[in-house]
Design a protein around this motif. Sequence first.
Motif, PDB file in Angstrom:
ATOM      1  N   CYS B  28      14.767  16.717 -24.419  1.00 29.95           N
ATOM      2  CA  CYS B  28      15.515  17.286 -25.646  1.00 29.95           C
ATOM      3  C   CYS B  28      14.827  18.556 -26.139  1.00 29.95           C
ATOM      4  N   GLY B  30      13.239  20.675 -24.068  1.00 28.41           N
ATOM      5  CA  GLY B  30      13.827  21.811 -23.235  1.00 28.41           C
ATOM      6  C   GLY B  30      14.909  22.118 -23.965  1.00 28.41           C
ATOM      7  N   LEU B  31      15.997  21.251 -24.367  1.00 23.17           N
ATOM      8  CA  LEU B  31      17.387  21.886 -24.964  1.00 23.17           C
ATOM      9  C   LEU B  31      17.029  22.920 -26.147  1.00 23.17           C
ATOM     10  N   LEU B  34      14.467  26.202 -24.302  1.00 20.75           N
ATOM     11  CA  LEU B  34      14.660  27.261 -23.211  1.00 20.75           C
ATOM     12  C   LEU B  34      15.757  28.134 -23.823  1.00 20.75           C
ATOM     13  N   PHE B  37      21.707  29.185 -21.627  1.00 21.27           N
ATOM     14  CA  PHE B  37      22.514  28.039 -21.371  1.00 21.27           C
ATOM     15  C   PHE B  37      22.266  27.410 -20.004  1.00 21.27           C
ATOM     16  N   TYR B  38      22.225  28.170 -19.051  1.00 23.72           N
ATOM     17  CA  TYR B  38      22.292  27.789 -17.686  1.00 23.72           C
ATOM     18  C   TYR B  38      20.826  26.984 -17.478  1.00 23.72           C
ATOM     19  N   LEU B  39      19.844  27.635 -18.296  1.00 22.43           N
ATOM     20  CA  LEU B  39      18.406  26.797 -18.012  1.00 22.43           C
ATOM     21  C   LEU B  39      18.725  25.590 -18.890  1.00 22.43           C
ATOM     22  N   ARG B  40      19.285  25.409 -20.121  1.00 25.57           N
ATOM     23  CA  ARG B  40      19.274  24.354 -20.972  1.00 25.57           C
ATOM     24  C   ARG B  40      20.257  23.167 -20.155  1.00 25.57           C
ATOM     25  N   ILE B  41      21.107  23.726 -19.287  1.00 29.70           N
ATOM     26  CA  ILE B  41      21.773  22.570 -18.735  1.00 29.70           C
ATOM     27  C   ILE B  41      21.058  21.636 -17.878  1.00 29.70           C
ATOM     28  N   HIS B  42      19.741  22.021 -17.400  1.00 29.91           N
ATOM     29  CA  HIS B  42      19.031  20.881 -16.680  1.00 29.91           C
ATOM     30  C   HIS B  42      18.278  20.042 -17.624  1.00 29.91           C
ATOM     31  N   PRO B  44      19.434  17.756 -20.045  1.00 23.60           N
ATOM     32  CA  PRO B  44      19.866  16.424 -20.398  1.00 23.60           C
ATOM     33  C   PRO B  44      19.635  15.559 -19.192  1.00 23.60           C
ATOM     34  N   THR B  45      19.588  15.952 -18.061  1.00 20.19           N
ATOM     35  CA  THR B  45      19.594  14.962 -16.930  1.00 20.19           C
ATOM     36  C   THR B  45      18.294  14.338 -16.738  1.00 20.19           C
ATOM     37  N   MET B  46      17.291  14.766 -17.311  1.00 23.56           N
ATOM     38  CA  MET B  46      15.974  14.032 -17.438  1.00 23.56           C
ATOM     39  C   MET B  46      15.887  12.818 -18.064  1.00 23.56           C
ATOM     40  N   PRO B  86      26.204  13.970 -14.769  1.00 22.31           N
ATOM     41  CA  PRO B  86      26.772  15.225 -13.859  1.00 22.31           C
ATOM     42  C   PRO B  86      28.315  15.578 -14.016  1.00 22.31           C
ATOM     43  N   LEU B  89      28.444  17.645 -16.847  1.00 15.86           N
ATOM     44  CA  LEU B  89      27.768  18.976 -16.847  1.00 15.86           C
ATOM     45  C   LEU B  89      28.367  20.003 -15.994  1.00 15.86           C
TER      46      LEU B  89
END
Lengths: 93, 112, 162
Positions: B28, B30-31, B34, B37-42, B44-46, B86, B89
């Motif tokens: 969160c 990280g959201l 970062l 957008f393309y970095l932030r997309i990683h 939520p999967t944590m 996924p 996303l």
Amino acid sequence: MSVDILHWSLLIAQIMLGLGMLATVYRMIVGPRAQDRILALDALYVVALLLLITLGIRTNSQVYFELAMLIGLLGFVGTVALAKFLMRGEVIE
Amino acid sequence: MIEDLPLWLSILISALVVLGALITLAGCFGLVRLENFYLRIHAPTMGTSMGGGLILLASAIYFSLTNERPIIHELAIFAFVTITTPVTLMLLARASLFRDRVEGEDVPGRGE
Amino acid sequence: MIRRILPHPVLAVVLLLFWLVLQQSAGLGHILLGSALAIGVSHLAARFSTDDVKIRNPHKIIQLFFVAGLDVIRSNLAIMAVLFNPRPSPAGAFIEMKLNLTNPTGLAILAIIITATPGSAWLEYDKERSTVLIHVFDLLDEEEWIETIRNRYETLLLEIFQ
């Protein structure tokens, strides 16, 4: 003793998840673009679901499980519909 | 909460819950931190892969022991969330690529 | 013959298992109701997806599961280390790679594994050229990434589905 450990660690975990929800809400408000807001919404419902699971452990009740399942289902359908809308501007193709 | 849980078990469950929450919190943050957008997309999967997995595992262990029978419906939530996030996303990423290309942002083009 | 009763056997079995997990019981009543639901839903699914899944090496699925699980754990820890830095500066980059895998089910599973791993996200698949656009959170060596995906996942999925 063992109840105390569980009590405090659940409290810590719930505070961390609460902070996480605040972080996603911040991103949802700030944006800057629509896709950032939807991404934040996606993260928000997952964290809310996890918070409900920890509440279930705290109260020793399995009712929260049903709620968590419901949030998961509705959150998925909602964010997919929003993402679809961004792609073409129409929900149904 | 149940009163007579063995000490080592409550420590195990506590450790799983706190570690899971920490990983989710990292995602969160990280959201927020970062920059694109393309970095932030990683991020939520944590929460949906390991963070959520550890919390749900703790819940499964706790309820299995207090009810004295295996409770594995946490498995259903885990499977559902890990498979559906996924999907969201990927749709979101395609929508974002589409919008960025329309506006002439610096993203890889389609079919070049 | 069996295809007419059960158009998607794999889907039906998965649905039945999911139903039993949700009900928290494997009683006869739940099995019967779950089977009826599973068969009904797989008939509905047959209307909009005609390709049937053929699994050639079932034991490889377990191997795939463990490989993906280990990678997810490793990737989570690596990204957590980056994010708890005072100034996170990941080298995010797009990579495009060519895939030999063309089976739709295999591609769907590969897409979900890659996106569910926090370090990488599947963005777009181009069917004509069978290439895929992937975004990597912290890219150090592009060739190494492509080789990893190819050796670790694609070969396994090729053995399972093609």
